[in-house]
Design an enzyme around this catalytic site. Sequence first.
Site, PDB file in Angstrom:
ATOM      1  N   GLU A  91     -24.105 -12.891  22.419  1.00  0.00           N
ATOM      2  CA  GLU A  91     -23.971 -13.861  23.511  1.00  0.00           C
ATOM      3  C   GLU A  91     -25.186 -14.788  23.552  1.00  0.00           C
ATOM      4  O   GLU A  91     -26.273 -14.402  23.117  1.00  0.00           O
ATOM      5  CB  GLU A  91     -23.933 -13.128  24.862  1.00  0.00           C
ATOM      6  N   CYS A 104     -30.856 -19.320  25.919  1.00  0.00           N
ATOM      7  CA  CYS A 104     -31.290 -17.937  25.761  1.00  0.00           C
ATOM      8  C   CYS A 104     -30.470 -17.342  24.624  1.00  0.00           C
ATOM      9  O   CYS A 104     -29.237 -17.304  24.704  1.00  0.00           O
ATOM     10  CB  CYS A 104     -31.051 -17.184  27.076  1.00  0.00           C
ATOM     11  N   CYS A 111     -28.743  -3.187  20.538  1.00  0.00           N
ATOM     12  CA  CYS A 111     -30.185  -2.941  20.625  1.00  0.00           C
ATOM     13  C   CYS A 111     -30.453  -1.447  20.496  1.00  0.00           C
ATOM     14  O   CYS A 111     -29.673  -0.626  20.964  1.00  0.00           O
ATOM     15  CB  CYS A 111     -30.707  -3.456  21.971  1.00  0.00           C
ATOM     16  N   CYS A 115     -33.190   0.896  26.837  1.00  0.00           N
ATOM     17  CA  CYS A 115     -33.618   0.736  28.241  1.00  0.00           C
ATOM     18  C   CYS A 115     -32.438   1.122  29.138  1.00  0.00           C
ATOM     19  O   CYS A 115     -31.318   0.665  28.929  1.00  0.00           O
ATOM     20  CB  CYS A 115     -34.043  -0.707  28.518  1.00  0.00           C
ATOM     21  N   CYS A 118     -29.982  -1.492  30.955  1.00  0.00           N
ATOM     22  CA  CYS A 118     -29.540  -2.643  30.171  1.00  0.00           C
ATOM     23  C   CYS A 118     -28.173  -2.429  29.522  1.00  0.00           C
ATOM     24  O   CYS A 118     -27.932  -1.398  28.896  1.00  0.00           O
ATOM     25  CB  CYS A 118     -30.586  -2.941  29.099  1.00  0.00           C
ATOM     26  N   LEU A 219     -41.622  -5.560  31.659  1.00  0.00           N
ATOM     27  CA  LEU A 219     -42.517  -4.477  32.112  1.00  0.00           C
ATOM     28  C   LEU A 219     -41.758  -3.472  32.990  1.00  0.00           C
ATOM     29  O   LEU A 219     -41.648  -2.295  32.641  1.00  0.00           O
ATOM     30  CB  LEU A 219     -43.686  -5.099  32.878  1.00  0.00           C
ATOM     31  N   HIS A 220     -41.289  -3.924  34.114  1.00  0.00           N
ATOM     32  CA  HIS A 220     -40.368  -3.180  34.992  1.00  0.00           C
ATOM     33  C   HIS A 220     -40.902  -1.913  35.650  1.00  0.00           C
ATOM     34  O   HIS A 220     -40.155  -1.261  36.395  1.00  0.00           O
ATOM     35  CB  HIS A 220     -39.045  -2.868  34.284  1.00  0.00           C
ATOM     36  N   CYS A 337     -26.757  -9.864  30.236  1.00  0.00           N
ATOM     37  CA  CYS A 337     -26.639 -10.017  28.801  1.00  0.00           C
ATOM     38  C   CYS A 337     -26.187  -8.698  28.212  1.00  0.00           C
ATOM     39  O   CYS A 337     -26.725  -7.649  28.519  1.00  0.00           O
ATOM     40  CB  CYS A 337     -27.975 -10.448  28.225  1.00  0.00           C
TER      41      CYS A 337
HETATM   42  S1  SF4 Z   1     -33.774  -4.693  27.861  1.00  0.00           S
HETATM   43 FE1  SF4 Z   1     -31.922  -4.291  26.659  1.00  0.00          FE
HETATM   44  S2  SF4 Z   1     -31.974  -5.806  24.979  1.00  0.00           S
HETATM   45 FE2  SF4 Z   1     -34.060  -5.717  25.874  1.00  0.00          FE
HETATM   46  S3  SF4 Z   1     -35.121  -4.177  24.626  1.00  0.00           S
HETATM   47 FE3  SF4 Z   1     -34.278  -3.049  26.384  1.00  0.00          FE
HETATM   48  S4  SF4 Z   1     -32.278  -2.295  25.632  1.00  0.00           S
HETATM   49 FE4  SF4 Z   1     -32.954  -3.918  24.232  1.00  0.00          FE
END
Ligand code: SF4
Length: 349
Positions: A91, A104, A111, A115, A118, A219-220, A337
């Site tokens: 995307e 973007c 991935c 995370c 995500c 960072l989060h 995303c």
């Molecule tokens: S936020 Fe999602 S796309 Fe970004 S590194 Fe973490 S798992 Fe991968």
Amino acid sequence: MKHLLYDDFPAEIGRLFSERGLPSFRAKQINEWLGKCALDFSQMTNLPIALREDLMQEFDLNAFRDVTVIQSKLDDTRKYFFTLRDGEHIEAVLLHYHHGYSVCVSTQAGCKMGCKFCASSACGFGRDLTCGEILSELVAITADMRKTTPDFRIGHIVLMGIGEPLDNYDNVLRFLRLAMDEERFGIGARNISLSTCGLVDKIAKLAEENIPLTLSISLHAPTDLKRDAIMPVNRRFPLAALIDACRDYDRKTGRRISFEYALIAGENDSVEDAKTLANLLRGLDCHVNLIPVNEVPGAPYRTARENQRLLFTNTLEKCKINVTVRRTLGADIEAACGQLRRAANNTAN
Ligand code: SF4
């Protein structure tokens, strides 16, 4: 799959053509067409039909089998859902700001970073994208937009779509140099922002590349304990090492670091969290971007309440940390995303 011509720099196309005994002006013509975001050899009316047919046998101009465009009803934001030639999905999002258009892009199909909040990691990893496939996201969007806006130009690129850009380092670096090439998009490094979950070894490498782009860190969380729980990468590269790498990047490139922080209700949004975050970033030339967490179906995370966000922002400001709350564009299509890819993969299974 055929060789994608957008994978090549203008000089490499020159070499490909000279190896085939074609005069250099033909390579120049092709490069001009690539600079105009051509997607089909039939557009190249200044090339003989026989040559176009020969080229078509060997090369591809279009990296995608299918493109679906979703237009926001609230503003100019457009989401592009691409099917690559091998059936993988990615995307990209086109955003319209007062300073111009920003895209973007995705850098991988899926991935590996896992995370927890995500959508991109939820359906696993397909493969790395080639530099030309990443560039083709810009090409396809430009070609689409020029149907109605002939002078359309992309001004900024953000590497924040599906994938971890620094986990596909060589292709991403080549993509950056292609996008910056005057014969392609001519976008300056200062108009490029790369977002990483924190691959410290690759951040150090990037600092040596002489591409002074804006580094944005997802960072989060303000402590290792909290970050370990939502971002597995933190066990490999804990916060102290990550912040050290950011200080080095800032020193070597002179660029201010941007930190993305998704406020998750009850997880990382307390005043205490804000104070710990301010301590972590003390003395670093940086900016904190507070974003709402993507509420991914099946994940337990919910975005922080408005009053909590205000308290968090005020605490950071009192500690002299630059902070903004990201403006939300395309809220109606803001499917995080990776969510479209996830939906497509679920349908296919
Ligand atoms: S936020 Fe999602 S796309 Fe970004 S590194 Fe973490 S798992 Fe991968």
